[in-house]
Design an enzyme around this catalytic site. Sequence first.
Site, PDB file in Angstrom:
ATOM      1  N   TYR A  26      16.006   2.653  10.586  1.00 30.50           N
ATOM      2  CA  TYR A  26      16.339   1.881   9.393  1.00 30.50           C
ATOM      3  C   TYR A  26      16.395   2.830   8.198  1.00 30.50           C
ATOM      4  CZ  TYR A  26      15.935  -1.475   5.578  1.00 30.50           C
ATOM      5  OH  TYR A  26      16.151  -2.196   4.439  1.00 30.50           O
TER       6      TYR A  26
ATOM      7  N   ASP B 254       8.158  -5.901   9.805  1.00 23.74           N
ATOM      8  CA  ASP B 254       8.785  -4.705   9.232  1.00 23.74           C
ATOM      9  C   ASP B 254       7.770  -3.849   8.473  1.00 23.74           C
ATOM     10  OD1 ASP B 254      11.416  -5.041  10.091  1.00 23.74           O
ATOM     11  OD2 ASP B 254      11.982  -6.247   8.360  1.00 23.74           O
TER      12      ASP B 254
ATOM     13  N   HIS C  89      -5.676  -2.996  -5.970  1.00 22.50           N
ATOM     14  CA  HIS C  89      -6.405  -4.261  -5.790  1.00 22.50           C
ATOM     15  C   HIS C  89      -5.797  -5.285  -6.731  1.00 22.50           C
ATOM     16  CE1 HIS C  89      -9.457  -7.296  -5.650  1.00 22.50           C
ATOM     17  NE2 HIS C  89      -9.896  -7.057  -6.863  1.00 22.50           N
TER      18      HIS C  89
ATOM     19  N   HIS D  12      -5.314  -9.814  -7.482  1.00 19.81           N
ATOM     20  CA  HIS D  12      -5.535 -11.216  -7.126  1.00 19.81           C
ATOM     21  C   HIS D  12      -4.168 -11.908  -7.046  1.00 19.81           C
ATOM     22  CE1 HIS D  12     -10.053 -11.593  -8.343  1.00 19.81           C
ATOM     23  NE2 HIS D  12      -9.777 -10.359  -8.004  1.00 19.81           N
TER      24      HIS D  12
ATOM     25  N   GLY E 130      -6.698  -7.038 -11.635  1.00 21.39           N
ATOM     26  CA  GLY E 130      -6.146  -6.081 -10.693  1.00 21.39           C
ATOM     27  C   GLY E 130      -6.302  -4.681 -11.227  1.00 21.39           C
TER      28      GLY E 130
ATOM     29  N   SER F 294     -11.958  -0.545 -17.125  1.00 21.30           N
ATOM     30  CA  SER F 294     -12.293  -1.955 -16.888  1.00 21.30           C
ATOM     31  C   SER F 294     -11.846  -2.861 -18.034  1.00 21.30           C
ATOM     32  CB  SER F 294     -13.815  -2.071 -16.721  1.00 21.30           C
ATOM     33  OG  SER F 294     -14.184  -3.397 -16.452  1.00 21.30           O
TER      34      SER F 294
ATOM     35  N   SER G 211     -14.638  -2.022 -12.607  1.00 20.65           N
ATOM     36  CA  SER G 211     -15.878  -2.336 -11.886  1.00 20.65           C
ATOM     37  C   SER G 211     -15.679  -2.255 -10.375  1.00 20.65           C
ATOM     38  CB  SER G 211     -16.392  -3.713 -12.296  1.00 20.65           C
ATOM     39  OG  SER G 211     -15.368  -4.677 -12.190  1.00 20.65           O
TER      40      SER G 211
ATOM     41  N   HIS H  93     -12.207 -13.618  -1.939  1.00 20.19           N
ATOM     42  CA  HIS H  93     -11.952 -12.748  -3.082  1.00 20.19           C
ATOM     43  C   HIS H  93     -10.437 -12.502  -3.224  1.00 20.19           C
ATOM     44  CE1 HIS H  93     -13.435  -8.911  -5.397  1.00 20.19           C
ATOM     45  NE2 HIS H  93     -12.317  -9.374  -5.878  1.00 20.19           N
TER      46      HIS H  93
END
Lengths: 232, 232, 232, 232
Positions: free
Chosen positions: B226, B119, B94, B96, B27, B44, B74, B168
Amino acid sequence: MLAALREQVLHANRELSRRGLARFTFGNASAIDRAAGRIVIKPSGVPYDELTSEMMVVTDLEGRMVEGKLRPSSDLPTHAALYRAFAGTGGIVHTHSHYATVWAQAGREIPCLGTTHADHFHGPVPITEPMADHAIAGEYEANTGGAIVARFAGLDPKAMPAVLVAGHASFCWESSVAAAVETASILEEVAEMAYHTIVLNAEAAEISAALLDRHFLRKHGSEAYYGQRPST
Amino acid sequence: MLAALREQVLHANRELSRRGLARFTFGNASAIDRAAGRIVIKPSGVPYDELTSEMMVVTDLEGRMVEGKLRPSSDLPTHAALYRAFAGTGGIVHTHSHYATVWAQAGREIPCLGTTHADHFHGPVPITEPMADHAIAGEYEANTGGAIVARFAGLDPKAMPAVLVAGHASFCWESSVAAAVETASILEEVAEMAYHTIVLNAEAAEISAALLDRHFLRKHGSEAYYGQRPST
Amino acid sequence: MLAALREQVLHANRELSRRGLARFTFGNASAIDRAAGRIVIKPSGVPYDELTSEMMVVTDLEGRMVEGKLRPSSDLPTHAALYRAFAGTGGIVHTHSHYATVWAQAGREIPCLGTTHADHFHGPVPITEPMADHAIAGEYEANTGGAIVARFAGLDPKAMPAVLVAGHASFCWESSVAAAVETASILEEVAEMAYHTIVLNAEAAEISAALLDRHFLRKHGSEAYYGQRPST
Amino acid sequence: MLAALREQVLHANRELSRRGLARFTFGNASAIDRAAGRIVIKPSGVPYDELTSEMMVVTDLEGRMVEGKLRPSSDLPTHAALYRAFAGTGGIVHTHSHYATVWAQAGREIPCLGTTHADHFHGPVPITEPMADHAIAGEYEANTGGAIVARFAGLDPKAMPAVLVAGHASFCWESSVAAAVETASILEEVAEMAYHTIVLNAEAAEISAALLDRHFLRKHGSEAYYGQRPST
């Protein structure tokens, strides 16, 4: 040098427990000194938090005791068979980690359903054939090693550093025992992702060969560009 | 100002790990300074607990290195493509994370089955088309960004701040990288709820458009009531 | 006296978070002082670890603000409707706890599949009818309360202190807000057990009326013989 | 001697909670002093973290109170029936641990799908017949014991130290109460593995009789070669 290896094997066994890969005493790790022709392995049935480096058992490549007061792990003959067959292997881990074991019990290889899998294993994680009664009744643990080696005919153990033993659990191997622990952790993660994927969609497709190669080769081999390793 | 942004990106990357959204090194988080035309992103393959703000990599909007000694993630070209296409985006995450990845591997969008989802996301969370072999063989990470942008034709990235990349995992974006981390957390929660709902009842119905709007607009936009934000 | 009730409501809201029943800000707890005609409830959208007893909002039984600087939980009208309809209720808890929400999203009541369930709930946990568009567009939160009350026609809210709101989540109530938190915890446990049971065996049968009564009455009512309470 | 047994029973009950086998007050442990004809058991409904050794209740083998100020666990008559029927039993544990309870609710025995199971239980873990209404209305807890004993006709309680009570939960027994806690832990692990295996592959086969025997006898009996126990 065996002192260092004993420490590595001790640490790896403790990691199996600490990471939740081996509950109770369900798992063991070993390493090999190929120059000396010696395997170092966990003693059988000793809880992980009671282990010391002195308790580690040293054997030759046939699994014959060389040093140690305790019995070696009963799975030693399986480890020894893998060291003899898979030349580059420096360390081996056997665990009953939950989801990898579930696939082994279900009698199914782990399909490659996503890039998390492809980053680490170059294709589906294979499963052995069920063992015949005579193989179980004979040298059972050595024959387990034989079943794994037979399954790897045509497979590269460096690109596929893990296997499921049908009805049993998994073995992982790498160039070092620390790396084998890491691979066992990732195998468990990948096994859990694949489990939930197949339960959600029994028809889920494996990723394409192009995507498998792209991700595996992004991390492995001379063209790798992931991480901070210098590309050569 | 980039010093502050480096700290935010550092903190966001650590949060991915701390919240269990990114195990191992699966991630990355980034942020953008649009006035300066600079992206700040994780290097990376560096473990989250070893990261420092100095390690963060600075690039331009084409992903060309401006500052930093380490290789960028990457996945940088994917981030850059999203920053260029989605105007209001200040940060991208990003991961997983487990259940979001499971939906991506299953090749299914996440249906809107309840108000927890409504929501936060205004409709089903979309999934990209599988990528063609030539797109994978070419500028793979940039093409991943292209696949996301193509999928968002007709969608508002502010009302739908997340996507699944088929086979992915997920990407999330918000006006800040901290908000993107929060959205990634909620996406994982919603993905897990939807997973268990569909396994329990494969025919479970999406909520009505009226209920979707009511909940989404209760929290977003000028009529929101809210929380403690002043309504305008 | 409201000072004590504020503390109880504060503690109950924190417990929702601590027990993992309410992640993010997905849940709220309230209590009532019937003699004073006052409801005490969590303010809207404030993270659980920032709450103080002074932040709690005090309203009358119609949900009109009496004390407090912050907006009350947006679900207040639902709480108020339940206090008005269910006479013995002293505290109410609303959460999006995972498995209870999964049943609500699946549109199914929770069947009584075992004695863990029967010890606490006298029959299947009911689910409301989906709300009509006009009810959603109107006084939505008050109408949610109305849907619950309508579903309880013929049911005893003391023997069934929980409900699922279709496509949304659960509400629980008891004579005190602390007891309502405990019931919400047990509901989640029972919901998870029922989920796994139905996934394992879609035809799993509800327990017999005899077993349901035996277990429920072992713990509740004048013939109870579980625990250390004096039987009367 | 009962002082020591009280401590063991106290410790075992706390372990049930600490290991996550018994949430709330859903579980109890007991031990027997066969020479003295005394059972020591948890008091009913007392939270695990409030227990002291003085609170433990002492009864005879018919479950009649001998010592103690608190009511014994309401499940005492089930424990007593098992002590009378299973001669070598020194300790008994009853829990509503999650996955074992799920199998009990699903009305299915736990099939022996792998070697983790075979290492500990010599075959599928059996389930009782559902109880008839008159047995529930009568001496319910004693009749629960009777249903277990009836199910064990032809089974060896030493080779199968666990049972599922249909629609209820599990009981485990061993030569000591500490060992019974360990067995309850392993039962839960095995139940969870079997659950996921069957969900993944409803047709998953039980392991062969040869493999079952090999693993069970590797750990149990005079030919055992697992662990550090001297083989005789």
